[in-house]
Design a protein around this motif. Structure first.
Motif, PDB file in Angstrom:
ATOM      1  N   ILE A 124       0.863  -1.181   0.000  1.00 15.01           N
ATOM      2  CA  ILE A 124       0.000   0.000   0.000  1.00 15.01           C
ATOM      3  C   ILE A 124       0.897   1.228   0.000  1.00 15.01           C
ATOM      4  O   ILE A 124       1.762   1.375   0.872  1.00 15.01           O
ATOM      5  N   GLU A 125       0.698   2.095  -0.987  1.00  8.86           N
ATOM      6  CA  GLU A 125       1.562   3.257  -1.140  1.00  8.86           C
ATOM      7  C   GLU A 125       0.786   4.544  -0.883  1.00  8.86           C
ATOM      8  O   GLU A 125      -0.359   4.705  -1.311  1.00  8.86           O
ATOM      9  N   ASN A 126       1.433   5.465  -0.158  1.00  4.31           N
ATOM     10  CA  ASN A 126       0.950   6.834   0.040  1.00  4.31           C
ATOM     11  C   ASN A 126      -0.324   6.901   0.889  1.00  4.31           C
ATOM     12  O   ASN A 126      -1.142   7.796   0.713  1.00  4.31           O
ATOM     13  N   ARG A 127      -0.507   5.933   1.784  1.00  7.26           N
ATOM     14  CA  ARG A 127      -1.671   5.963   2.675  1.00  7.26           C
ATOM     15  C   ARG A 127      -1.332   5.175   3.941  1.00  7.26           C
ATOM     16  O   ARG A 127      -1.012   3.983   3.864  1.00  7.26           O
ATOM     17  N   GLN A 128      -1.420   5.860   5.081  1.00  7.70           N
ATOM     18  CA  GLN A 128      -1.203   5.211   6.357  1.00  7.70           C
ATOM     19  C   GLN A 128      -2.521   4.636   6.873  1.00  7.70           C
ATOM     20  O   GLN A 128      -3.601   5.092   6.500  1.00  7.70           O
ATOM     21  N   GLY A 129      -2.411   3.647   7.743  1.00  8.07           N
ATOM     22  CA  GLY A 129      -3.602   3.136   8.427  1.00  8.07           C
ATOM     23  C   GLY A 129      -4.457   2.187   7.606  1.00  8.07           C
ATOM     24  O   GLY A 129      -5.628   1.992   7.925  1.00  8.07           O
ATOM     25  N   CYS A 130      -3.903   1.634   6.551  1.00  3.27           N
ATOM     26  CA  CYS A 130      -4.659   0.672   5.727  1.00  3.27           C
ATOM     27  C   CYS A 130      -3.975  -0.688   5.770  1.00  3.27           C
ATOM     28  O   CYS A 130      -2.756  -0.792   5.892  1.00  3.27           O
ATOM     29  N   GLU A 131      -4.768  -1.723   5.669  1.00  2.00           N
ATOM     30  CA  GLU A 131      -4.230  -3.073   5.549  1.00  2.00           C
ATOM     31  C   GLU A 131      -5.167  -3.904   4.699  1.00  2.00           C
ATOM     32  O   GLU A 131      -6.356  -3.588   4.569  1.00  2.00           O
ATOM     33  N   VAL A 132      -4.614  -4.958   4.125  1.00  2.00           N
ATOM     34  CA  VAL A 132      -5.393  -5.857   3.276  1.00  2.00           C
ATOM     35  C   VAL A 132      -5.448  -7.228   3.926  1.00  2.00           C
ATOM     36  O   VAL A 132      -4.423  -7.775   4.343  1.00  2.00           O
ATOM     37  N   GLN A 133      -6.650  -7.750   4.033  1.00  2.00           N
ATOM     38  CA  GLN A 133      -6.832  -9.106   4.546  1.00  2.00           C
ATOM     39  C   GLN A 133      -7.166 -10.019   3.376  1.00  2.00           C
ATOM     40  O   GLN A 133      -8.038  -9.702   2.561  1.00  2.00           O
ATOM     41  N   ILE A 134      -6.473 -11.149   3.320  1.00  2.00           N
ATOM     42  CA  ILE A 134      -6.680 -12.105   2.242  1.00  2.00           C
ATOM     43  C   ILE A 134      -7.360 -13.353   2.799  1.00  2.00           C
ATOM     44  O   ILE A 134      -6.837 -13.994   3.710  1.00  2.00           O
ATOM     45  N   GLU A 135      -8.520 -13.626   2.254  1.00  2.00           N
ATOM     46  CA  GLU A 135      -9.289 -14.792   2.697  1.00  2.00           C
ATOM     47  C   GLU A 135      -9.125 -15.927   1.688  1.00  2.00           C
ATOM     48  O   GLU A 135      -9.343 -15.746   0.487  1.00  2.00           O
ATOM     49  N   GLU A 136      -8.706 -17.064   2.179  1.00  4.89           N
ATOM     50  CA  GLU A 136      -8.546 -18.210   1.291  1.00  4.89           C
ATOM     51  C   GLU A 136      -9.901 -18.712   0.803  1.00  4.89           C
ATOM     52  O   GLU A 136     -10.918 -18.579   1.488  1.00  4.89           O
ATOM     53  N   ALA A 137      -9.878 -19.293  -0.377  1.00  4.86           N
ATOM     54  CA  ALA A 137     -11.104 -19.888  -0.916  1.00  4.86           C
ATOM     55  C   ALA A 137     -11.459 -21.162  -0.144  1.00  4.86           C
ATOM     56  O   ALA A 137     -10.582 -21.848   0.369  1.00  4.86           O
ATOM     57  N   ARG A 138     -12.744 -21.422  -0.060  1.00  4.58           N
ATOM     58  CA  ARG A 138     -13.223 -22.666   0.558  1.00  4.58           C
ATOM     59  C   ARG A 138     -14.183 -23.339  -0.412  1.00  4.58           C
ATOM     60  O   ARG A 138     -15.407 -23.342  -0.215  1.00  4.58           O
ATOM     61  N   PRO A 139     -13.645 -23.896  -1.490  1.00  4.02           N
ATOM     62  CA  PRO A 139     -14.522 -24.488  -2.512  1.00  4.02           C
ATOM     63  C   PRO A 139     -15.247 -25.722  -1.993  1.00  4.02           C
ATOM     64  O   PRO A 139     -14.760 -26.436  -1.108  1.00  4.02           O
ATOM     65  N   ASP A 140     -16.400 -25.936  -2.558  1.00  2.00           N
ATOM     66  CA  ASP A 140     -17.176 -27.129  -2.227  1.00  2.00           C
ATOM     67  C   ASP A 140     -16.367 -28.368  -2.605  1.00  2.00           C
ATOM     68  O   ASP A 140     -15.800 -28.430  -3.706  1.00  2.00           O
ATOM     69  N   PRO A 141     -16.297 -29.355  -1.720  1.00  2.00           N
ATOM     70  CA  PRO A 141     -15.518 -30.573  -2.043  1.00  2.00           C
ATOM     71  C   PRO A 141     -15.965 -31.226  -3.352  1.00  2.00           C
ATOM     72  O   PRO A 141     -15.132 -31.799  -4.063  1.00  2.00           O
ATOM     73  N   GLN A 142     -17.259 -31.137  -3.668  1.00  3.74           N
ATOM     74  CA  GLN A 142     -17.717 -31.727  -4.930  1.00  3.74           C
ATOM     75  C   GLN A 142     -17.102 -30.994  -6.124  1.00  3.74           C
ATOM     76  O   GLN A 142     -16.742 -31.616  -7.124  1.00  3.74           O
TER      77      GLN A 142
END
Length: 218
Positions: A164-182
């Protein structure tokens, strides 16, 4: 000369190609992302860098340099291939889905295509300009990057983070995929030449990245 050099590189790559896998996916991209803000705190652009696996890099280069004409330098050859890759990807929104507060927003035309060959892997970089969306409050900005057919798997580079450039106080959360087993079992049955009849199969396997920012006055 450039084409001869690329072909020699391709020959070297070909000798390193492992046995072809049968199930989807068949290619892999490590994704690196930068989110750049302007001086007014508005999200200005999204930078993407795709680090493509060696086997798929070989296939792409062989296909896209086959009809290059003239004796051009290697940098110019890679620039032409980069522009062609982005032209092809434009029909698929560059494999990118953008949302803000759960509302889908249009993916702009990509800019600044750059392509390099590093350690037998193609490295495609490009920018998505976001200023037209006026995301002054960028909290809730969400993106996914995926091949709809799931022929290619795209995951964030485990050795990198979202910058993240030129902005304080930000973060990115990455959520893994949870695909259906089928769906996972179904994807495992798809051979290289198959195209899934399931719409947006790749979306089920895509990571979701969400930007959160504190108020600038906090």
């Amino acid at each position: 000369m450039a084409r001869r050099l690329i072909r020699r590189l391709l020959l070297g790559l070909a000798l390193l190609i492992p046995g072809l896998a049968l199930a989807h996916p068949h290619a892999w991209i490590d994704l690196r992302v930068g989110l750049v803000f302007d001086d007014n705190g508005q999200l200005e652009r999204m930078q993407q860098a795709w680090l493509i696996d060696p086997t798929y890099s070989h296939m792409l280069l062989e296909e896209m340099t086959r009809d290059l004409e003239g004796d051009i330098g290697i940098d110019e050859a890679l620039d032409r291939v980069a522009e062609r890759m982005l032209e092809n990807l434009a029909a698929y929104d560059y494999f990118t889905e953008l949302r803000h507060d759960d509302a889908e927003i249009a993916v702009p035309r990509a800019e600044n295509a750059r392509l390099s060959l590093e350690d037998r892997r193609l490295y495609l970089r490009f920018d998505l300009p976001l200023a037209e969306h006026a995301l002054e409050d960028a909290s809730g900005f969400t993106y996914r990057v995926f091949d709809p057919t799931y022929w290619i798997e795209v995951l964030h580079d485990a050795d990198d983070v979202v910058h993240i450039e030129n902005r304080q106080g930000c973060e990115v959360q990455i959520e893994e995929a949870r695909p259906d087993p089928q769906l996972m079992r179904y994807a495992a049955t798809l051979e290289r030449q198959d195209r899934s009849p399931v719409d947006n199969l790749g979306r089920h396997f895509a990571e979701t990245a969400t930007l959160q920012c504190r108020n600038r006055s906090d």
